[in-house]
Design a protein around this motif. Structure first.
Motif, PDB file in Angstrom:
ATOM      1  N   GLY A  51       0.829  -1.196   0.000  1.00  0.00           N
ATOM      2  CA  GLY A  51       0.000   0.000   0.000  1.00  0.00           C
ATOM      3  C   GLY A  51       0.862   1.243   0.000  1.00  0.00           C
ATOM      4  O   GLY A  51       2.096   1.173   0.120  1.00  0.00           O
ATOM      5  N   LEU A  52       0.205   2.399  -0.169  1.00  0.00           N
ATOM      6  CA  LEU A  52       0.889   3.689  -0.168  1.00  0.00           C
ATOM      7  C   LEU A  52       0.258   4.600   0.877  1.00  0.00           C
ATOM      8  O   LEU A  52      -0.965   4.781   0.883  1.00  0.00           O
ATOM      9  CB  LEU A  52       0.770   4.350  -1.550  1.00  0.00           C
ATOM     10  N   VAL A  53       1.095   5.167   1.755  1.00  0.00           N
ATOM     11  CA  VAL A  53       0.607   6.153   2.718  1.00  0.00           C
ATOM     12  C   VAL A  53       0.191   7.389   1.920  1.00  0.00           C
ATOM     13  O   VAL A  53       0.944   7.858   1.071  1.00  0.00           O
ATOM     14  CB  VAL A  53       1.702   6.518   3.748  1.00  0.00           C
ATOM     15  N   ILE A  54      -1.016   7.910   2.160  1.00  0.00           N
ATOM     16  CA  ILE A  54      -1.532   9.020   1.345  1.00  0.00           C
ATOM     17  C   ILE A  54      -1.594  10.351   2.085  1.00  0.00           C
ATOM     18  O   ILE A  54      -2.028  11.350   1.518  1.00  0.00           O
ATOM     19  CB  ILE A  54      -2.941   8.708   0.795  1.00  0.00           C
ATOM     20  N   ASN A  55      -1.168  10.385   3.349  1.00  0.00           N
ATOM     21  CA  ASN A  55      -1.361  11.625   4.112  1.00  0.00           C
ATOM     22  C   ASN A  55      -0.090  12.154   4.772  1.00  0.00           C
ATOM     23  O   ASN A  55      -0.154  12.894   5.735  1.00  0.00           O
ATOM     24  CB  ASN A  55      -2.472  11.440   5.156  1.00  0.00           C
ATOM     25  N   LYS A  56       1.075  11.786   4.224  1.00  0.00           N
ATOM     26  CA  LYS A  56       2.335  12.274   4.807  1.00  0.00           C
ATOM     27  C   LYS A  56       3.209  12.924   3.738  1.00  0.00           C
ATOM     28  O   LYS A  56       4.106  12.290   3.179  1.00  0.00           O
ATOM     29  CB  LYS A  56       3.072  11.133   5.504  1.00  0.00           C
ATOM     30  N   PRO A  57       2.946  14.212   3.435  1.00  0.00           N
ATOM     31  CA  PRO A  57       3.773  14.900   2.453  1.00  0.00           C
ATOM     32  C   PRO A  57       5.194  15.078   2.979  1.00  0.00           C
ATOM     33  O   PRO A  57       5.398  15.203   4.185  1.00  0.00           O
ATOM     34  CB  PRO A  57       3.086  16.254   2.275  1.00  0.00           C
ATOM     35  N   ILE A  58       6.166  15.048   2.060  1.00  0.00           N
ATOM     36  CA  ILE A  58       7.552  15.304   2.443  1.00  0.00           C
ATOM     37  C   ILE A  58       7.955  16.658   1.856  1.00  0.00           C
ATOM     38  O   ILE A  58       7.166  17.299   1.156  1.00  0.00           O
ATOM     39  CB  ILE A  58       8.491  14.162   1.990  1.00  0.00           C
ATOM     40  N   SER A  59       9.169  17.100   2.137  1.00  0.00           N
ATOM     41  CA  SER A  59       9.577  18.449   1.720  1.00  0.00           C
ATOM     42  C   SER A  59       9.847  18.554   0.213  1.00  0.00           C
ATOM     43  O   SER A  59       9.944  19.646  -0.321  1.00  0.00           O
ATOM     44  CB  SER A  59      10.809  18.893   2.506  1.00  0.00           C
ATOM     45  N   LEU A  60       9.933  17.441  -0.473  1.00  0.00           N
ATOM     46  CA  LEU A  60      10.195  17.436  -1.911  1.00  0.00           C
ATOM     47  C   LEU A  60       8.906  17.712  -2.695  1.00  0.00           C
ATOM     48  O   LEU A  60       7.862  17.129  -2.387  1.00  0.00           O
ATOM     49  CB  LEU A  60      10.747  16.053  -2.300  1.00  0.00           C
ATOM     50  N   THR A  61       8.990  18.598  -3.700  1.00  0.00           N
ATOM     51  CA  THR A  61       7.824  18.819  -4.557  1.00  0.00           C
ATOM     52  C   THR A  61       7.909  17.919  -5.785  1.00  0.00           C
ATOM     53  O   THR A  61       8.987  17.407  -6.125  1.00  0.00           O
ATOM     54  CB  THR A  61       7.740  20.281  -5.048  1.00  0.00           C
ATOM     55  N   VAL A  62       6.779  17.750  -6.454  1.00  0.00           N
ATOM     56  CA  VAL A  62       6.752  16.960  -7.680  1.00  0.00           C
ATOM     57  C   VAL A  62       7.691  17.597  -8.720  1.00  0.00           C
ATOM     58  O   VAL A  62       8.431  16.899  -9.415  1.00  0.00           O
ATOM     59  CB  VAL A  62       5.308  16.820  -8.213  1.00  0.00           C
TER      60      VAL A  62
END
Length: 192
Positions: free
Chosen positions: A41-52
Protein backbone atom coordinates in the motif's frame (compact mmCIF):
# COMPACT_ATOMS: atom_id res chain seq x y z
CA UNK A 1 -7.99 -18.09 -1.83
CA UNK A 2 -9.54 -19.37 1.38
CA UNK A 3 -13.01 -18.08 2.11
CA UNK A 4 -12.02 -16.69 5.53
CA UNK A 5 -9.14 -14.61 4.15
CA UNK A 6 -9.72 -10.88 4.11
CA UNK A 7 -8.90 -8.89 0.99
CA UNK A 8 -8.18 -5.23 1.70
CA UNK A 9 -7.36 -4.27 -1.89
CA UNK A 10 -8.81 -0.82 -2.74
CA UNK A 11 -9.39 -0.01 0.93
CA UNK A 12 -7.92 2.52 3.31
CA UNK A 13 -6.00 1.27 6.34
CA UNK A 14 -6.32 3.86 9.09
CA UNK A 15 -3.75 3.68 11.89
CA UNK A 16 -5.30 3.54 15.33
CA UNK A 17 -4.06 6.08 17.90
CA UNK A 18 -1.18 4.56 19.80
CA UNK A 19 0.24 2.84 16.69
CA UNK A 20 3.67 1.80 18.01
CA UNK A 21 5.42 1.94 14.62
CA UNK A 22 6.45 5.57 14.02
CA UNK A 23 6.49 4.96 10.27
CA UNK A 24 2.71 4.47 10.42
CA UNK A 25 1.52 6.61 13.34
CA UNK A 26 -1.38 8.78 12.13
CA UNK A 27 -1.29 7.19 8.68
CA UNK A 28 -3.90 6.45 6.08
CA UNK A 29 -2.67 3.79 3.65
CA UNK A 30 -4.31 3.11 0.28
CA UNK A 31 -4.08 -0.66 -0.29
CA UNK A 32 -2.90 -1.51 -3.81
CA UNK A 33 -2.56 -5.25 -3.37
CA UNK A 34 -3.46 -7.82 -0.72
CA UNK A 35 -3.22 -11.53 -1.28
CA UNK A 36 -1.85 -14.70 0.31
CA UNK A 37 1.74 -13.53 -0.34
CA UNK A 38 1.28 -10.28 1.61
CA UNK A 39 0.16 -6.71 1.09
CA UNK A 40 1.34 -3.50 -0.54
CA UNK A 41 0.00 0.00 0.00
CA UNK A 42 0.89 3.69 -0.17
CA UNK A 43 0.61 6.15 2.72
CA UNK A 44 -1.53 9.02 1.34
CA UNK A 45 -1.36 11.62 4.11
CA UNK A 46 2.33 12.27 4.81
CA UNK A 47 3.77 14.90 2.45
CA UNK A 48 7.55 15.30 2.44
CA UNK A 49 9.58 18.45 1.72
CA UNK A 50 10.20 17.44 -1.91
CA UNK A 51 7.82 18.82 -4.56
CA UNK A 52 6.75 16.96 -7.68
CA UNK A 53 8.59 19.63 -9.72
CA UNK A 54 11.87 19.00 -7.86
CA UNK A 55 11.42 15.25 -8.31
CA UNK A 56 11.04 15.79 -12.07
CA UNK A 57 14.25 17.89 -12.04
CA UNK A 58 16.08 15.02 -10.29
CA UNK A 59 15.05 12.62 -13.07
CA UNK A 60 15.85 15.26 -15.71
CA UNK A 61 12.32 15.82 -16.98
CA UNK A 62 10.53 19.11 -17.53
CA UNK A 63 7.14 19.63 -15.89
CA UNK A 64 5.22 22.49 -17.51
CA UNK A 65 2.14 22.04 -15.27
CA UNK A 66 2.93 24.53 -12.46
CA UNK A 67 0.06 23.32 -10.27
CA UNK A 68 1.34 19.75 -10.42
CA UNK A 69 4.97 20.89 -9.96
CA UNK A 70 4.06 22.70 -6.72
CA UNK A 71 2.38 19.65 -5.14
CA UNK A 72 4.26 17.69 -2.50
CA UNK A 73 5.63 14.22 -2.99
CA UNK A 74 4.40 11.87 -0.26
CA UNK A 75 6.11 9.37 2.01
CA UNK A 76 4.55 6.16 0.71
CA UNK A 77 6.10 3.93 3.33
CA UNK A 78 9.40 2.62 4.66
CA UNK A 79 10.24 0.23 1.79
CA UNK A 80 12.30 1.38 -1.24
CA UNK A 81 12.15 5.05 -0.21
CA UNK A 82 14.34 6.09 -3.15
CA UNK A 83 11.82 4.69 -5.64
CA UNK A 84 8.85 6.60 -7.03
CA UNK A 85 5.28 5.32 -7.12
CA UNK A 86 2.54 7.15 -9.00
CA UNK A 87 -0.99 6.51 -7.79
CA UNK A 88 -3.42 7.69 -10.43
CA UNK A 89 -6.94 7.48 -11.77
CA UNK A 90 -7.77 4.51 -13.96
CA UNK A 91 -7.25 5.70 -17.53
CA UNK A 92 -9.70 3.32 -19.18
CA UNK A 93 -10.84 -0.27 -19.03
CA UNK A 94 -8.06 -1.55 -21.31
CA UNK A 95 -5.19 -0.36 -19.12
CA UNK A 96 -1.64 -1.16 -20.17
CA UNK A 97 -0.70 2.44 -20.92
CA UNK A 98 2.62 2.19 -19.07
CA UNK A 99 5.35 -0.43 -18.72
CA UNK A 100 4.78 -1.17 -15.04
CA UNK A 101 1.23 -0.47 -13.92
CA UNK A 102 -0.76 -2.37 -11.34
CA UNK A 103 -4.50 -2.02 -12.00
CA UNK A 104 -6.15 -2.19 -8.58
CA UNK A 105 -9.40 -4.17 -8.87
CA UNK A 106 -12.33 -1.79 -8.47
CA UNK A 107 -9.97 1.10 -7.82
CA UNK A 108 -7.07 3.14 -9.12
CA UNK A 109 -3.82 2.32 -10.87
CA UNK A 110 -0.27 2.44 -9.51
CA UNK A 111 2.59 2.94 -11.94
CA UNK A 112 6.28 2.55 -11.12
CA UNK A 113 7.81 3.01 -14.57
CA UNK A 114 9.36 6.25 -15.80
CA UNK A 115 7.04 6.43 -18.83
CA UNK A 116 4.16 7.85 -16.73
CA UNK A 117 6.46 10.73 -15.69
CA UNK A 118 7.47 11.24 -19.33
CA UNK A 119 3.80 11.42 -20.34
CA UNK A 120 3.13 14.01 -17.61
CA UNK A 121 6.14 16.05 -18.71
CA UNK A 122 4.57 16.26 -22.20
CA UNK A 123 1.23 17.39 -20.78
CA UNK A 124 -0.36 13.95 -21.26
CA UNK A 125 -0.95 11.14 -18.80
CA UNK A 126 -3.47 10.87 -15.98
CA UNK A 127 -5.03 14.09 -14.62
CA UNK A 128 -5.45 12.86 -11.06
CA UNK A 129 -2.18 11.69 -9.57
CA UNK A 130 -0.32 11.40 -6.30
CA UNK A 131 3.42 10.67 -6.22
CA UNK A 132 5.10 8.83 -3.35
CA UNK A 133 8.63 7.78 -2.55
CA UNK A 134 8.60 4.36 -0.98
CA UNK A 135 5.77 2.00 -0.22
CA UNK A 136 4.32 0.06 2.68
CA UNK A 137 4.68 -3.70 2.57
CA UNK A 138 3.61 -6.58 4.76
CA UNK A 139 4.66 -10.23 4.62
CA UNK A 140 2.05 -12.98 4.36
CA UNK A 141 -0.27 -12.84 7.39
CA UNK A 142 1.50 -9.83 8.95
CA UNK A 143 -1.22 -7.27 8.17
CA UNK A 144 -3.97 -9.61 9.35
CA UNK A 145 -2.08 -10.01 12.62
CA UNK A 146 -1.75 -6.21 13.05
CA UNK A 147 -5.48 -5.78 12.38
CA UNK A 148 -6.19 -8.54 14.91
CA UNK A 149 -4.23 -6.53 17.50
CA UNK A 150 -6.42 -3.47 16.72
CA UNK A 151 -3.57 -1.65 14.96
CA UNK A 152 -5.70 -0.61 11.99
CA UNK A 153 -9.24 0.25 11.00
CA UNK A 154 -10.28 -0.50 7.42
CA UNK A 155 -12.82 1.12 5.10
CA UNK A 156 -13.54 1.16 1.37
CA UNK A 157 -11.31 3.78 -0.25
CA UNK A 158 -12.66 6.86 -2.00
CA UNK A 159 -10.55 8.63 -4.64
CA UNK A 160 -11.80 12.06 -3.45
CA UNK A 161 -9.85 11.71 -0.22
CA UNK A 162 -6.65 10.93 -2.17
CA UNK A 163 -6.98 13.50 -4.95
CA UNK A 164 -9.21 16.30 -3.63
CA UNK A 165 -8.72 16.45 0.15
CA UNK A 166 -5.81 18.43 1.66
CA UNK A 167 -3.23 16.03 3.15
CA UNK A 168 -3.74 17.25 6.72
CA UNK A 169 -7.47 16.41 6.52
CA UNK A 170 -7.17 12.91 5.00
CA UNK A 171 -6.90 11.02 8.30
CA UNK A 172 -10.02 12.65 9.73
CA UNK A 173 -11.94 12.27 6.43
CA UNK A 174 -11.01 8.57 6.19
CA UNK A 175 -12.26 8.02 9.76
CA UNK A 176 -15.38 9.95 8.77
CA UNK A 177 -16.15 7.23 6.18
CA UNK A 178 -16.63 4.95 9.20
CA UNK A 179 -18.67 7.57 11.06
CA UNK A 180 -15.87 8.00 13.61
CA UNK A 181 -14.74 11.28 15.12
CA UNK A 182 -10.97 10.99 15.81
CA UNK A 183 -11.50 12.48 19.29
CA UNK A 184 -13.60 9.41 20.16
CA UNK A 185 -10.65 7.06 19.67
CA UNK A 186 -8.65 6.22 22.75
CA UNK A 187 -5.01 5.22 22.75
CA UNK A 188 -5.76 2.78 25.57
CA UNK A 189 -6.70 -0.82 24.84
CA UNK A 190 -10.21 -1.40 26.11
CA UNK A 191 -11.28 -4.32 28.27
CA UNK A 192 -14.97 -4.86 28.84
Amino acid sequence: MSKDRIDLTNQFLIAMPGMADDAFAGSVVYMCEHNEKGALGLVINKPISLTVGKLFEKVELALPDEDLAARPVFYGGPVQTERGFVLHERLDEQGGHYNATLAIPGGLEMTTSRDVLEALSHGAGPRKIMVTLGYSGWAAGQLEEEIGRNGWLTVDATPEIIFETPAEQRYERALGLLGIDPRMLSTEAGHA
